[in-house]
Design a protein around this motif. Structure first.
Motif, PDB file in Angstrom:
ATOM      1  N   LEU A  58       0.809  -1.220   0.000  1.00  0.00           N
ATOM      2  CA  LEU A  58       0.000   0.000   0.000  1.00  0.00           C
ATOM      3  C   LEU A  58       0.843   1.271   0.000  1.00  0.00           C
ATOM      4  O   LEU A  58       1.821   1.386   0.734  1.00  0.00           O
ATOM      5  CB  LEU A  58      -0.924   0.021   1.211  1.00  0.00           C
ATOM      6  CG  LEU A  58      -2.047  -1.020   1.204  1.00  0.00           C
ATOM      7  CD1 LEU A  58      -2.790  -1.006   2.531  1.00  0.00           C
ATOM      8  CD2 LEU A  58      -3.016  -0.763   0.047  1.00  0.00           C
ATOM      9  N   ASP A 113     -11.903  -2.150  -4.916  1.00  0.00           N
ATOM     10  CA  ASP A 113     -10.744  -2.921  -4.475  1.00  0.00           C
ATOM     11  C   ASP A 113      -9.509  -2.053  -4.720  1.00  0.00           C
ATOM     12  O   ASP A 113      -9.558  -1.109  -5.529  1.00  0.00           O
ATOM     13  CB  ASP A 113     -10.619  -4.224  -5.273  1.00  0.00           C
ATOM     14  CG  ASP A 113     -11.695  -5.244  -4.910  1.00  0.00           C
ATOM     15  OD1 ASP A 113     -12.287  -5.137  -3.812  1.00  0.00           O
ATOM     16  OD2 ASP A 113     -11.946  -6.147  -5.733  1.00  0.00           O
ATOM     17  N   ALA A 114      -8.420  -2.386  -4.060  1.00  0.00           N
ATOM     18  CA  ALA A 114      -7.187  -1.618  -4.231  1.00  0.00           C
ATOM     19  C   ALA A 114      -6.805  -1.550  -5.712  1.00  0.00           C
ATOM     20  O   ALA A 114      -6.831  -2.562  -6.420  1.00  0.00           O
ATOM     21  CB  ALA A 114      -6.059  -2.242  -3.422  1.00  0.00           C
ATOM     22  N   ARG A 157      -3.946  -0.661  -8.687  1.00  0.00           N
ATOM     23  CA  ARG A 157      -2.503  -0.824  -8.869  1.00  0.00           C
ATOM     24  C   ARG A 157      -1.953   0.418  -9.558  1.00  0.00           C
ATOM     25  O   ARG A 157      -2.506   0.870 -10.556  1.00  0.00           O
ATOM     26  CB  ARG A 157      -2.204  -2.056  -9.722  1.00  0.00           C
ATOM     27  CG  ARG A 157      -2.701  -3.351  -9.101  1.00  0.00           C
ATOM     28  CD  ARG A 157      -2.663  -4.494 -10.096  1.00  0.00           C
ATOM     29  NE  ARG A 157      -3.581  -4.178 -11.205  1.00  0.00           N
ATOM     30  CZ  ARG A 157      -3.470  -4.672 -12.437  1.00  0.00           C
ATOM     31  NH1 ARG A 157      -2.493  -5.505 -12.746  1.00  0.00           N
ATOM     32  NH2 ARG A 157      -4.332  -4.336 -13.369  1.00  0.00           N
ATOM     33  N   LEU A 198      -0.094  -0.060  -4.289  1.00  0.00           N
ATOM     34  CA  LEU A 198      -1.532  -0.303  -4.203  1.00  0.00           C
ATOM     35  C   LEU A 198      -2.182   0.805  -3.392  1.00  0.00           C
ATOM     36  O   LEU A 198      -1.562   1.348  -2.467  1.00  0.00           O
ATOM     37  CB  LEU A 198      -1.804  -1.648  -3.533  1.00  0.00           C
ATOM     38  CG  LEU A 198      -1.105  -2.872  -4.121  1.00  0.00           C
ATOM     39  CD1 LEU A 198      -1.371  -4.100  -3.248  1.00  0.00           C
ATOM     40  CD2 LEU A 198      -1.542  -3.120  -5.546  1.00  0.00           C
ATOM     41  N   PHE A 199      -3.440   1.133  -3.728  1.00  0.00           N
ATOM     42  CA  PHE A 199      -4.146   2.150  -2.959  1.00  0.00           C
ATOM     43  C   PHE A 199      -5.642   1.912  -3.063  1.00  0.00           C
ATOM     44  O   PHE A 199      -6.164   1.619  -4.136  1.00  0.00           O
ATOM     45  CB  PHE A 199      -3.821   3.568  -3.470  1.00  0.00           C
ATOM     46  CG  PHE A 199      -4.267   4.639  -2.525  1.00  0.00           C
ATOM     47  CD1 PHE A 199      -3.458   5.033  -1.478  1.00  0.00           C
ATOM     48  CD2 PHE A 199      -5.511   5.224  -2.669  1.00  0.00           C
ATOM     49  CE1 PHE A 199      -3.884   6.010  -0.579  1.00  0.00           C
ATOM     50  CE2 PHE A 199      -5.937   6.214  -1.787  1.00  0.00           C
ATOM     51  CZ  PHE A 199      -5.118   6.596  -0.735  1.00  0.00           C
ATOM     52  N   ALA A 200      -6.315   2.041  -1.923  1.00  0.00           N
ATOM     53  CA  ALA A 200      -7.784   1.953  -1.864  1.00  0.00           C
ATOM     54  C   ALA A 200      -8.254   2.935  -0.809  1.00  0.00           C
ATOM     55  O   ALA A 200      -7.504   3.328   0.078  1.00  0.00           O
ATOM     56  CB  ALA A 200      -8.231   0.544  -1.509  1.00  0.00           C
ATOM     57  N   ARG A 201      -9.523   3.365  -0.954  1.00  0.00           N
ATOM     58  CA  ARG A 201     -10.097   4.252   0.078  1.00  0.00           C
ATOM     59  C   ARG A 201     -11.548   3.894   0.320  1.00  0.00           C
ATOM     60  O   ARG A 201     -12.148   3.142  -0.378  1.00  0.00           O
ATOM     61  CB  ARG A 201      -9.945   5.732  -0.260  1.00  0.00           C
ATOM     62  CG  ARG A 201     -10.290   6.118  -1.647  1.00  0.00           C
ATOM     63  CD  ARG A 201      -9.997   7.576  -1.918  1.00  0.00           C
ATOM     64  NE  ARG A 201     -10.822   7.960  -3.041  1.00  0.00           N
ATOM     65  CZ  ARG A 201     -11.594   9.010  -3.102  1.00  0.00           C
ATOM     66  NH1 ARG A 201     -11.632   9.860  -2.130  1.00  0.00           N
ATOM     67  NH2 ARG A 201     -12.315   9.274  -4.155  1.00  0.00           N
TER      68      ARG A 201
END
Length: 161
Positions: free
Chosen positions: A27, A115-116, A118, A158-161
Motif C-alpha cells: 500500500l 478494491d485496491a 494498482r 496499491l491504494f484503496a479508500r
C-alpha cells in the motif's frame, strides 16, 4: 521481468526501482493521495546503463474506471540521476500532465469502495533525448521510448479508500 511478469524486450535491461515509502505490491501511504497531501513519493533507482541519454518516468493506474489513468509523467531526467526526493523533481527534469489535467504528480484517488488499484511506476532509460516538453502525456512518453529503451524499472504500489 517487469511488474506484469513480462520479460524485458529485445536489448532491454532492468533497472531496480524502489521507494522508501512503500515496497513493490504494498500500500502507498495516504499522504501521497490526491485528496490528502498530494506529494510525490520518494523514488530511487539503480544507475542507468552506458549509452543512456535520458530517463523518463510514468505512473499509471490501469484499474481506473474508463481505462488507464495517468498520475505522473516526468521527462528530461539526466542519465546519471538515481532518484527523486519526496515532493520534488530532480534538477532539470520536466513535468508532464497527469489525468487530473495538472502538471506533475496527481496522487491516487480511486473510487471509494473499489478494491485496491494498482499504480505502475515505470522508469525508462533511453538511447536518445526524447525532446518532450512540459505537459507531455504518458502516451507521448510511451511512443517516444518505443524502440529506444535500453533498460526499464517497475514498481507497483496499491491504494484503496
Amino acid at each position: 521481468m517487469d511488474a506484469e511478469g513480462n520479460p524485458p524486450g529485445p536489448g532491454e535491461g532492468e533497472l531496480e526501482l524502489r521507494s522508501a515509502a512503500f515496497t513493490d505490491h504494498t500500500l502507498i501511504p495516504d499522504r501521497y493521495a490526491h485528496h490528502r497531501d498530494n506529494v510525490s513519493p520518494p523514488l530511487e533507482w539503480t544507475r542507468a546503463p552506458d549509452g543512456t541519454e535520458e530517463l523518463a518516468l510514468v505512473c499509471e493506474d490501469p484499474d481506473a474506471p474508463g481505462g488507464t489513468f495517468t498520475h505522473w509523467v516526468v521527462t528530461g531526467l539526466a542519465p546519471d540521476c538515481t532518484g527523486a526526493d519526496e515532493g520534488r523533481l530532480p534538477s532539470g527534469a520536466t513535468p508532464g500532465r497527469n489525468g487530473f489535467g495538472e502538471l506533475g504528480w496527481g496522487g491516487p484517488q480511486p473510487p471509494v469502495g473499489d478494491d485496491a488499484h494498482r499504480y505502475f511506476f515505470r522508469l525508462y532509460a533511453v538511447d536518445r533525448p526524447l525532446g518532450l516538453g512540459e505537459g507531455a502525456s504518458a502516451e507521448d512518453v510511451h511512443a517516444a521510448v518505443d524502440g529506444h529503451t535500453l533498460a526499464k524499472g517497475n514498481l507497483v504500489g496499491l491504494f484503496a479508500r
